[in-house]
Design a protein around this motif. Structure first.
Motif, PDB file in Angstrom:
ATOM      1  N   ALA A 188      42.903 -42.089  42.779  1.00  0.00           N
ATOM      2  CA  ALA A 188      43.997 -43.207  42.496  1.00  0.00           C
ATOM      3  C   ALA A 188      45.349 -42.451  43.113  1.00  0.00           C
ATOM      4  O   ALA A 188      46.329 -43.244  43.672  1.00  0.00           O
ATOM      5  N   GLU A 189      45.463 -41.098  43.041  1.00  0.00           N
ATOM      6  CA  GLU A 189      46.736 -40.768  43.709  1.00  0.00           C
ATOM      7  C   GLU A 189      46.647 -40.960  45.257  1.00  0.00           C
ATOM      8  O   GLU A 189      47.756 -41.026  45.894  1.00  0.00           O
ATOM      9  N   ALA A 190      45.452 -40.683  46.031  1.00  0.00           N
ATOM     10  CA  ALA A 190      45.386 -40.790  47.211  1.00  0.00           C
ATOM     11  C   ALA A 190      45.475 -42.283  47.921  1.00  0.00           C
ATOM     12  O   ALA A 190      46.050 -42.286  49.036  1.00  0.00           O
ATOM     13  N   PHE A 191      45.280 -43.249  46.741  1.00  0.00           N
ATOM     14  CA  PHE A 191      45.413 -44.524  47.310  1.00  0.00           C
ATOM     15  C   PHE A 191      46.371 -45.243  46.201  1.00  0.00           C
ATOM     16  O   PHE A 191      45.953 -45.828  45.363  1.00  0.00           O
ATOM     17  N   CYS A 240      35.419 -50.402  48.025  1.00  0.00           N
ATOM     18  CA  CYS A 240      35.804 -49.120  47.165  1.00  0.00           C
ATOM     19  C   CYS A 240      36.171 -48.158  48.303  1.00  0.00           C
ATOM     20  O   CYS A 240      35.497 -47.377  48.884  1.00  0.00           O
ATOM     21  N   PRO A 241      37.497 -47.835  48.331  1.00  0.00           N
ATOM     22  CA  PRO A 241      38.037 -46.825  49.472  1.00  0.00           C
ATOM     23  C   PRO A 241      37.646 -45.389  48.988  1.00  0.00           C
ATOM     24  O   PRO A 241      37.966 -44.713  49.947  1.00  0.00           O
ATOM     25  N   PHE A 242      37.274 -45.193  47.900  1.00  0.00           N
ATOM     26  CA  PHE A 242      37.057 -43.957  47.407  1.00  0.00           C
ATOM     27  C   PHE A 242      35.567 -43.715  48.007  1.00  0.00           C
ATOM     28  O   PHE A 242      34.967 -42.330  47.873  1.00  0.00           O
ATOM     29  N   ALA A 243      34.573 -44.595  48.214  1.00  0.00           N
ATOM     30  CA  ALA A 243      33.343 -44.238  48.506  1.00  0.00           C
ATOM     31  C   ALA A 243      32.955 -43.545  49.851  1.00  0.00           C
ATOM     32  O   ALA A 243      32.094 -42.683  49.604  1.00  0.00           O
ATOM     33  N   LYS A 244      33.431 -43.674  50.948  1.00  0.00           N
ATOM     34  CA  LYS A 244      33.260 -43.202  52.173  1.00  0.00           C
ATOM     35  C   LYS A 244      33.447 -41.521  51.947  1.00  0.00           C
ATOM     36  O   LYS A 244      32.591 -41.204  52.388  1.00  0.00           O
ATOM     37  N   GLY A 245      34.354 -41.224  51.466  1.00  0.00           N
ATOM     38  CA  GLY A 245      34.542 -39.589  51.319  1.00  0.00           C
ATOM     39  C   GLY A 245      33.392 -38.952  50.962  1.00  0.00           C
ATOM     40  O   GLY A 245      32.742 -37.950  51.364  1.00  0.00           O
TER      41      GLY A 245
END
Length: 198
Positions: free
Chosen positions: A163-166, A39-44
């Motif tokens: 989703a906009e960022a990725f 999940c590319p959103f998780a790190k932030g």
């Protein structure tokens, strides 16, 4: 239910038990979800400390539903800068995947009854997670396998911003499946045995 890092609520499990549950969950998050970029959103949100870890002491499905209601309300009312997402961890109930899967129907009904459908979303993770049409030992199931049953509560607004960022967010599922196929089951277990460094 206890909640970390906030103070524990009455009726929580023993602190030592909570510590072990939290450690296993954080290892899974940092090693699998973030480490394999599932999940590319998780790190932030992890780096910013915006994840709420709520450990349920529930031992029955109705008790889990009570905890879920409380956590949904808390997340809906919380400042997103403080708590962007919640992991409701259920170490003592819903251990059978079919029972957990059936529970998700009631979880979604609860979300709608609270008027939070469209505001919050519930994602599902389980030690025995199995996608429809897959076999229990298919490595692709590992994308959603966690150390304990987990109900991941997310904000729809945060999902939309991410989703906009990725731009390739729609391809996450397929990419994750390919990651797991490359690793294989033996590679997955070896990966998860390594320390997360978190």
């Amino acid at each position: 239910m206890s909640d970390l890092p906030s103070p524990a609520a009455p009726g929580s499990a023993t602190p030592a038990g909570d510590d072990a549950v939290l450690a296993a969950t954080r290892h899974w998050l940092t090693r699998a979800v973030i480490g394999l970029n599932l999940c590319p959103f998780a790190k932030g949100v992890h780096v910013k400390g915006q994840i709420r870890y709520a450990i349920s002491a529930a031992r029955t499905a109705p008790e889990v539903l009570d905890d879920l209601e409380r956590e949904l309300k808390l997340l809906a009312e919380a400042d997103p800068e403080q708590v962007d997402t919640t992991l409701l961890i259920v170490p003592h109930a819903l251990n059978e995947f079919l029972e957990y899967n059936d529970f998700l129907y009631f979880a979604e009904r609860l979300l709608a009854s609270l008027g939070l459908d469209g505001t919050l979303q519930i994602a599902s993770f389980h030690p025995e997670y199995q996608f429809a049409g897959s076999e229990p030992d298919d490595v692709e199931n590992c994308t959603n396998r966690s150390p304990y049953p987990i109900l991941h509560l997310l904000r729809e607004d945060s999902i939309a911003r991410a989703a906009e960022a990725f731009p390739d967010a729609a391809d996450i599922y397929e990419r994750n499946q390919e990651t797991m196929r490359r690793l294989g089951l033996a590679g997955w277990h070896e990966w998860m045995r390594e320390p997360s460094g978190d």
